[in-house]
Design an enzyme around this catalytic site. Structure first.
Site, PDB file in Angstrom:
ATOM      1  N   TYR A  53       0.828  -1.209   0.000  1.00 49.98           N
ATOM      2  CA  TYR A  53       0.000   0.000   0.000  1.00 49.98           C
ATOM      3  C   TYR A  53       0.859   1.256   0.000  1.00 49.98           C
ATOM      4  O   TYR A  53       1.797   1.408   0.790  1.00 49.98           O
ATOM      5  CB  TYR A  53      -0.941   0.038   1.211  1.00 49.98           C
ATOM      6  CG  TYR A  53      -1.675   1.359   1.306  1.00 49.98           C
ATOM      7  CD1 TYR A  53      -2.659   1.683   0.379  1.00 49.98           C
ATOM      8  CD2 TYR A  53      -1.338   2.305   2.264  1.00 49.98           C
ATOM      9  CE1 TYR A  53      -3.310   2.908   0.413  1.00 49.98           C
ATOM     10  CE2 TYR A  53      -1.984   3.541   2.320  1.00 49.98           C
ATOM     11  CZ  TYR A  53      -2.966   3.830   1.388  1.00 49.98           C
ATOM     12  OH  TYR A  53      -3.597   5.041   1.417  1.00 49.98           O
ATOM     13  N   HIS A  83      -4.978  16.481  -3.530  1.00 43.85           N
ATOM     14  CA  HIS A  83      -5.327  16.675  -2.124  1.00 43.85           C
ATOM     15  C   HIS A  83      -5.179  18.127  -1.669  1.00 43.85           C
ATOM     16  O   HIS A  83      -5.558  18.457  -0.538  1.00 43.85           O
ATOM     17  CB  HIS A  83      -4.475  15.770  -1.235  1.00 43.85           C
ATOM     18  CG  HIS A  83      -4.899  14.332  -1.257  1.00 43.85           C
ATOM     19  ND1 HIS A  83      -4.739  13.520  -2.354  1.00 43.85           N
ATOM     20  CD2 HIS A  83      -5.500  13.559  -0.310  1.00 43.85           C
ATOM     21  CE1 HIS A  83      -5.207  12.312  -2.083  1.00 43.85           C
ATOM     22  NE2 HIS A  83      -5.685  12.310  -0.857  1.00 43.85           N
ATOM     23  N   ASN A 195       0.583  12.402   4.688  1.00 41.55           N
ATOM     24  CA  ASN A 195       0.048  11.706   5.861  1.00 41.55           C
ATOM     25  C   ASN A 195       0.769  12.239   7.097  1.00 41.55           C
ATOM     26  O   ASN A 195       1.999  12.317   7.111  1.00 41.55           O
ATOM     27  CB  ASN A 195       0.282  10.204   5.755  1.00 41.55           C
ATOM     28  CG  ASN A 195      -0.911   9.453   5.207  1.00 41.55           C
ATOM     29  OD1 ASN A 195      -1.000   8.246   5.348  1.00 41.55           O
ATOM     30  ND2 ASN A 195      -1.824  10.143   4.566  1.00 41.55           N
ATOM     31  N   TYR A 279     -16.518  33.287  45.010  1.00 39.79           N
ATOM     32  CA  TYR A 279     -15.721  32.203  44.425  1.00 39.79           C
ATOM     33  C   TYR A 279     -14.667  32.699  43.434  1.00 39.79           C
ATOM     34  O   TYR A 279     -13.587  32.127  43.329  1.00 39.79           O
ATOM     35  CB  TYR A 279     -16.631  31.215  43.696  1.00 39.79           C
ATOM     36  CG  TYR A 279     -17.476  30.326  44.576  1.00 39.79           C
ATOM     37  CD1 TYR A 279     -17.407  30.400  45.969  1.00 39.79           C
ATOM     38  CD2 TYR A 279     -18.354  29.418  44.003  1.00 39.79           C
ATOM     39  CE1 TYR A 279     -18.193  29.594  46.765  1.00 39.79           C
ATOM     40  CE2 TYR A 279     -19.149  28.586  44.790  1.00 39.79           C
ATOM     41  CZ  TYR A 279     -19.064  28.690  46.168  1.00 39.79           C
ATOM     42  OH  TYR A 279     -19.851  27.873  46.945  1.00 39.79           O
ATOM     43  N   ARG A 282     -11.934  33.625  45.815  1.00 38.85           N
ATOM     44  CA  ARG A 282     -11.533  32.593  46.767  1.00 38.85           C
ATOM     45  C   ARG A 282     -11.081  31.302  46.090  1.00 38.85           C
ATOM     46  O   ARG A 282     -10.219  30.578  46.591  1.00 38.85           O
ATOM     47  CB  ARG A 282     -12.728  32.307  47.691  1.00 38.85           C
ATOM     48  CG  ARG A 282     -12.419  31.336  48.784  1.00 38.85           C
ATOM     49  CD  ARG A 282     -13.538  31.113  49.795  1.00 38.85           C
ATOM     50  NE  ARG A 282     -14.849  31.591  49.475  1.00 38.85           N
ATOM     51  CZ  ARG A 282     -15.968  30.901  49.692  1.00 38.85           C
ATOM     52  NH1 ARG A 282     -15.892  29.669  50.190  1.00 38.85           N
ATOM     53  NH2 ARG A 282     -17.133  31.413  49.425  1.00 38.85           N
ATOM     54  N   PHE A 327      -1.547   8.153  11.593  1.00 41.66           N
ATOM     55  CA  PHE A 327      -1.896   9.506  11.159  1.00 41.66           C
ATOM     56  C   PHE A 327      -3.151  10.036  11.843  1.00 41.66           C
ATOM     57  O   PHE A 327      -3.509  11.204  11.660  1.00 41.66           O
ATOM     58  CB  PHE A 327      -2.150   9.506   9.644  1.00 41.66           C
ATOM     59  CG  PHE A 327      -3.082   8.403   9.214  1.00 41.66           C
ATOM     60  CD1 PHE A 327      -4.425   8.410   9.559  1.00 41.66           C
ATOM     61  CD2 PHE A 327      -2.588   7.311   8.508  1.00 41.66           C
ATOM     62  CE1 PHE A 327      -5.266   7.382   9.183  1.00 41.66           C
ATOM     63  CE2 PHE A 327      -3.433   6.277   8.129  1.00 41.66           C
ATOM     64  CZ  PHE A 327      -4.775   6.314   8.472  1.00 41.66           C
ATOM     65  N   GLU A 411     -12.154   6.016   4.903  1.00 37.88           N
ATOM     66  CA  GLU A 411     -11.797   6.836   6.058  1.00 37.88           C
ATOM     67  C   GLU A 411     -13.096   7.176   6.778  1.00 37.88           C
ATOM     68  O   GLU A 411     -13.633   8.286   6.680  1.00 37.88           O
ATOM     69  CB  GLU A 411     -11.028   8.072   5.590  1.00 37.88           C
ATOM     70  CG  GLU A 411      -9.719   7.672   4.916  1.00 37.88           C
ATOM     71  CD  GLU A 411      -9.095   8.770   4.077  1.00 37.88           C
ATOM     72  OE1 GLU A 411      -9.547   9.939   4.162  1.00 37.88           O
ATOM     73  OE2 GLU A 411      -8.158   8.463   3.313  1.00 37.88           O
TER      74      GLU A 411
END
Length: 499
Positions: A53, A83, A195, A279, A282, A327, A411
């Protein structure tokens, strides 16, 4: 010191030092050997008939389509080009630079199969301060930051854009101006480049660097507000926090004790009849301390990620490259969302202290003005803090709780960590403005306690404020005062160390 890519261990200070030039970094023979061995392994796999791959196959849902050696170069080029679909404004040049630095360190560990020449070209970009332009939107945080990293490395091919100084120029022109030729990518290299989690990580680094200062500034603002309110030191005593020993709480309480040391103003009301404070005064150790704990958690995980290999597949021998999920951005996405809540809470409690200072309690005039009615005094800036804290609350929705499948279902679970990182930094930007207004209020309140003096650190910061922002006697345009205070915070001009 000289940092050795692929050999030494990055931390927050070192990575920032490399980015600003105060730390030298280099590729040593050890890292070069690891890069070259990994590349030789990829070359062997690319020439094999066995499908591996990302080396001799397509990507994502096309992982079962084998690619011939002759098609490899075009495949890697197409990967980056297809991409690079980011949109929106460019991220800050400094964040793009951090992406380059952290990517070089990951690739230099010898598990990515990239050629030495590609890594050296990335370092040349850093050396020449020609930094690729990366759009802010388009990453879903798995398979890493595909779109942003594609834009980051388009200039290797002569495509895309560079930052040159503060200007954006076309990559082809910038390469020519620097006598650099566009590169071809070989087997696995495109995938190794795009990646990874460097977009998420670099936003985490940027946010951590800012939050570290803002955590300290939160204590300064809180202490100055307490001085203005003449609140109590008792909630910060060591004995109290020793029996609920959260690290952040203990640190904040210790800092607060130092911030009140030798304060005439605090000593002046030791015998007063007030039993306890609200608060927001404090509980500063509990609230600020919890935010410190979140910061520490993010810092720990970000430093793990700085030293990790996050591309895919991982080359482990001449015969094997493991296709996994290193990734995936979830380890950082979740803790970035946690840190975002922590930063927003610092703003929430600061806004409450602003409100308290306006109420006219314990000797302070209402709205911090002695001539109310005709004058509104400090009434309206708290509207701004109220708006900012609400904006921050809306930004606290955790992107890591969401996932939208992509790539034809290959994905099918993503981290959305890029959005977590961007929102974290937006919240911190709003927090800077909130603290600017609280410090302006607190300085005004302290002036009503004169001739009492505060601790040396509080007095030093009060004096800094008064160099640009005068005490408000009668109504005037406050926007310039707020802008000056924001600039003090942005430039980290306030003294926050409590040695």
């Amino acid at each position: 010191m000289t940092f050795r890519y692929g050999v030494d261990r990055l931390n927050l200070d070192i990575v920032n030092g490399i980015a600003d030039g105060s730390v030298k970094a280099e590729l040593t023979a050890e890292a070069i050997e690891k890069i070259n061995v990994s590349r030789q392994r990829v070359d062997k796999m690319a020439a094999s008939d066995k499908a591996v791959y990302g080396i001799n196959t397509g990507f994502g849902p096309l992982c079962d389509t084998q690619i011939t050696p002759e098609e490899t170069h075009l495949l890697q080029k197409n990967l980056l080009i297809t991409h690079a679909v980011g949109v929106g404004n460019p991220i800050a040049k400094s964040i793009s630079k951090l992406m380059l630095i952290t990517k070089v360190h990951a690739l230099s560990q010898g598990f990515s199969g990239i050629r030495l020449a590609v890594v050296e070209r990335m370092l040349k970009f850093v050396e020449l301060d020609i930094i690729p332009v990366v759009p802010e939107q388009g990453s879903v945080g798995a398979s890493g930051d595909l779109a942003p990293l594609s834009h980051l490395f388009l200039p290797l091919l002569g495509e895309g854009e560079f930052w040159v100084g503060d200007e954006i120029q076309q990559a082809a022109k910038v390469l020519a101006d620097n006598n650099l030729e566009a590169m071809d990518l070989h087997a696995k290299e495109g995938l190794a480049l795009i990646n990874g989690t460097q977009f998420i990580l670099s936003h985490a680094i940027t946010g951590l660097t800012k939050m570290r200062y803002l955590l300290d500034l939160a204590d300064i603002a809180g202490a100055m507000s307490i001085e203005g309110m003449q609140g109590s030191e008792q909630p910060f005593r060591e004995e109290l926090h020793a029996i609920r020993a959260f690290e952040g709480n203990i640190e904040v309480a210790k800092r607060m004790r130092r911030l009140f040391k030798d304060s005439q103003n605090m000593a002046d009301h030791e015998e007063c009849d007030r039993v306890q404070d609200p608060y927001s005064l404090r509980c500063i150790p509990q609230v600020h301390g919890a935010s410190r704990n979140a910061y520490n958690h993010l810092k720990e995980l970000a430093e793990t990620e700085m030293n990790s290999v996050t591309d895919n597949p991982i080359v482990i021998s001449e015969e094997e490259a493991i296709s996994g999920g290193s990734f995936h951005g979830q380890p950082l996405a979740m803790v970035l969302d946690y840190a975002s809540i922590a930063a927003a809470e610092l703003g929430n409690i600061s806004d409450r202290r602003c409100y308290l200072l306006l109420e006219g309690l314990h000797g302070l005039p209402r709205l911090l003005t002695t001539s109310g009615g005709l004058n509104s005094g400090m009434m309206i800036p708290q509207y701004t803090t109220a708006a900012l804290v609400t904006e921050n609350k809306s930004l606290c929705f955790p992107p890591s709780a969401d996932s939208v499948p992509t790539s034809m279902g290959q994905e099918d679970h993503v981290s959305m960590g890029s959005i977590s990182g961007r929102k974290f930094n937006q919240i911190l930007g709003n927090l800077e403005k909130i603290f600017a207004i609280e410090l302006m209020y607190a300085a005004q309140a302290v002036d009503f306690r004169r001739p009492n003096t505060c601790s040396d650190i509080i007095e030093q910061n009060h004096a800094l404020i008064r160099t640009k922002v005068a005490k408000l006697e009668e109504d005037r345009l406050l926007k310039p005062d707020i802008d000056a205070m924001v600039e003090f915070v942005n430039s980290q001009a306030f003294t926050v160390s409590v040695n």
